[in-house]
Motif scaffolding. Structure first.
Motif, PDB file in Angstrom:
ATOM      1  N   THR A   6       0.827  -1.195   0.000  1.00  0.00           N
ATOM      2  CA  THR A   6       0.000   0.000   0.000  1.00  0.00           C
ATOM      3  C   THR A   6       0.868   1.255   0.000  1.00  0.00           C
ATOM      4  OG1 THR A   6      -1.708   1.238   1.182  1.00  0.00           O
ATOM      5  CG2 THR A   6      -0.165  -0.022   2.531  1.00  0.00           C
ATOM      6  N   ALA A   7       0.388   2.271  -0.719  1.00  0.00           N
ATOM      7  CA  ALA A   7       1.062   3.571  -0.699  1.00  0.00           C
ATOM      8  C   ALA A   7       0.528   4.454   0.417  1.00  0.00           C
ATOM      9  CB  ALA A   7       0.898   4.275  -2.048  1.00  0.00           C
ATOM     10  N   SER A   8      -0.521   3.998   1.114  1.00  0.00           N
ATOM     11  CA  SER A   8      -1.053   4.806   2.201  1.00  0.00           C
ATOM     12  C   SER A   8      -0.072   4.827   3.367  1.00  0.00           C
ATOM     13  CB  SER A   8      -2.422   4.288   2.654  1.00  0.00           C
ATOM     14  OG  SER A   8      -2.338   2.967   3.129  1.00  0.00           O
ATOM     15  N   TYR A   9       0.074   5.982   3.961  1.00  0.00           N
ATOM     16  CA  TYR A   9       0.934   6.220   5.113  1.00  0.00           C
ATOM     17  C   TYR A   9       2.419   5.984   4.810  1.00  0.00           C
ATOM     18  CZ  TYR A   9      -3.512   6.466   7.519  1.00  0.00           C
ATOM     19  OH  TYR A   9      -4.786   6.820   7.892  1.00  0.00           O
ATOM     20  N   ALA A  10       2.769   5.865   3.534  1.00  0.00           N
ATOM     21  CA  ALA A  10       4.158   5.577   3.173  1.00  0.00           C
ATOM     22  C   ALA A  10       5.097   6.725   3.535  1.00  0.00           C
ATOM     23  CB  ALA A  10       4.257   5.279   1.676  1.00  0.00           C
ATOM     24  N   LYS A  11       4.570   7.937   3.589  1.00  0.00           N
ATOM     25  CA  LYS A  11       5.434   9.084   3.859  1.00  0.00           C
ATOM     26  C   LYS A  11       6.059   9.038   5.251  1.00  0.00           C
ATOM     27  CE  LYS A  11       1.800  12.221   5.592  1.00  0.00           C
ATOM     28  NZ  LYS A  11       1.137  13.529   5.384  1.00  0.00           N
ATOM     29  N   PHE A  12       5.522   8.205   6.137  1.00  0.00           N
ATOM     30  CA  PHE A  12       6.024   8.168   7.503  1.00  0.00           C
ATOM     31  C   PHE A  12       7.242   7.260   7.669  1.00  0.00           C
ATOM     32  CE2 PHE A  12       1.685   9.636   7.962  1.00  0.00           C
ATOM     33  CZ  PHE A  12       1.844  10.711   8.829  1.00  0.00           C
ATOM     34  N   SER A  13       7.576   6.501   6.653  1.00  0.00           N
ATOM     35  CA  SER A  13       8.786   5.686   6.741  1.00  0.00           C
ATOM     36  C   SER A  13       9.997   6.607   6.705  1.00  0.00           C
ATOM     37  CB  SER A  13       8.854   4.694   5.570  1.00  0.00           C
ATOM     38  OG  SER A  13      10.007   3.884   5.673  1.00  0.00           O
ATOM     39  N   PRO A  14      10.877   6.540   7.698  1.00  0.00           N
ATOM     40  CA  PRO A  14      12.054   7.418   7.690  1.00  0.00           C
ATOM     41  C   PRO A  14      12.999   7.066   6.553  1.00  0.00           C
ATOM     42  CG  PRO A  14      12.255   5.754   9.403  1.00  0.00           C
ATOM     43  CD  PRO A  14      10.866   5.612   8.837  1.00  0.00           C
TER      44      PRO A  14
END
Length: 387
Positions: free
Chosen positions: A93-101
């Motif tokens: 999923t691309a959802s919430y992917a921005k939170f991966s450091p």
């Protein structure tokens, strides 16, 4: 070494409001922000070789930003723009992917963060540049070809000149970087991370959990009865309002080969997915078979599960984890096949410390955990729980 991630052939039913029926943004449109331009690019099938696949094909916003299209391998892997190629990994999923450091090595020698299941791109911008050039995904031969497609559309040219500087598309490198940055800006919007699930509403006092869901929550965050939060908790507080349910580290949990996918995707006999070692920054064999811990946000509606899509049902994944602590015959059997669990694709460096933590779970507790995981579904996808 060729490893596949996500691929597809047709844009889904996602609300591609900025894209015309041909896949082009309308020439009369204007994009005042990088995110607005990125939205148009996300749905544009013209960025693939045969003009059949967009980012939204494999990360369909109507289906939790995963690929809902069945193939000869079921939903486990995705079909490429050429209509033939099948991947070897499940599209995450691309959802919430921005939170991966950003990808980095920790003090203990293990790794954390990055994008893709092996962290081979450090951030979302890097990830956005991968699929267009992957031969089994969007299939474009080089960056110049992608930039040429961008230049076909006057709205894109105007926007990129305004947002990144006049003549950005005159250079293939700067033009490609502009595309990546725009896609990343779109993926950083709240559309991808609304934090409005039942769990979030519960934290805000706007919803109540059933007894089963509450038991599942207590078990999930327990330090004694489960191992869930050892890997699937980022924040130190159990009531953090921006918990993504992943620590973004890498583990080998003993996932078996997806024989059904391998039977149809053309992968050579004897191939072993190296996991984290596919990352060019990692070479130590002790990291073979490790994959990034995924977010559990929307997990109930984004199956199949594990890096290769080998399990169809969410409950199966919980039962799989339980096999490490339960000696009961039922725990040693895959409920989807009625056969014993297959052996690990990569053996010898399993995360047994984490996997063997806690006692065996009975049926009541397994079902409670599944019920809790369903509460992590974004509000706009809750209807998929019924379906």
């Amino acid at each position: 070494m060729k490893v596949f991630s996500c691929a597809g052939t047709a844009i889904g039913l996602a609300a591609a409001v900025l894209v015309s029926g041909t896949g082009y943004a309308e020439d009369g449109q204007s994009f005042d922000t990088k995110a607005a331009l990125g939205e148009a690019l996300f749905f544009d099938v013209n960025l693939s070789k045969n003009r059949t696949q967009a980012c939204a094909t494999c990360h369909n916003p109507d289906f939790g930003f995963v690929d809902p299209r069945p193939t000869d391998a079921g939903l486990a892997v995705s079909l490429g723009d050429d209509g033939v190629s099948l991947g070897d990994r499940n599209a995450p999923t691309a959802s919430y992917a921005k939170f991966s450091p950003e990808f980095h090595r920790m003090e203990d020698g293990n790794y954390r963060g990055g994008q893709f299941l092996d962290g081979r791109e450090p951030d979302i911008k890097g990830q956005a540049g991968g699929p267009p050039l992957n031969p089994v995904e969007m299939g474009m031969p080089d960056k110049a070809s992608v930039v040429d497609r961008l230049k076909e559309n006057a709205a894109y040219v105007k926007a990129i000149d305004a947002l990144f500087g006049e003549g950005t598309l005159d250079d293939n490198e700067t033009g490609y970087e502009a595309m990546k940055a725009s896609l990343a800006a779109f993926e950083e919007t709240d559309l991808f991370a609304p934090f409005d699930s039942k769990y979030d509403r519960y934290l805000r006092g706007e919803a109540k959990f059933s007894d089963q869901e509450e038991l599942g929550r207590l078990l999930f965050f327990s330090q004694q009865f489960t191992n869930c939060n050892q890997c699937h908790q980022l924040k130190t507080s159990q009531v953090s309002r921006e918990e993504t349910f992943s620590n973004y580290e890498y583990h080998n949990i003993g996932i078996p080969v997806n024989a059904a996918a391998r039977a149809v995707n053309g992968q050579e006999e004897g191939f072993v997915d190296p996991g984290l070692v596919n990352n060019p920054l990692v070479s130590d064999p002790e990291h073979l078979g490790k994959f990034k811990v995924p977010t559990l946000r929307n997990v109930a509606v984004t199956g199949p599960y594990m890096h290769n899509g080998v399990f169809k049902d969410l409950r199966t994944t919980v039962v799989f984890y339980n096999k490490y602590n339960s000696k009961a015959s039922g725990a040693q059997t895959n409920p989807e096949t009625g056969e014993p669990w297959g052996g690990p694709e990569v053996d010898g460096n399993l995360s047994l410390k984490e996997l063997e933590h806690g006692p065996a779970l009975d049926t009541k507790r397994i079902d409670a955990l599944v019920a809790f995981l369903k509460t992590l579904t974004d509000k706009r996808y809750e209807h998929l729980l019924e379906e």
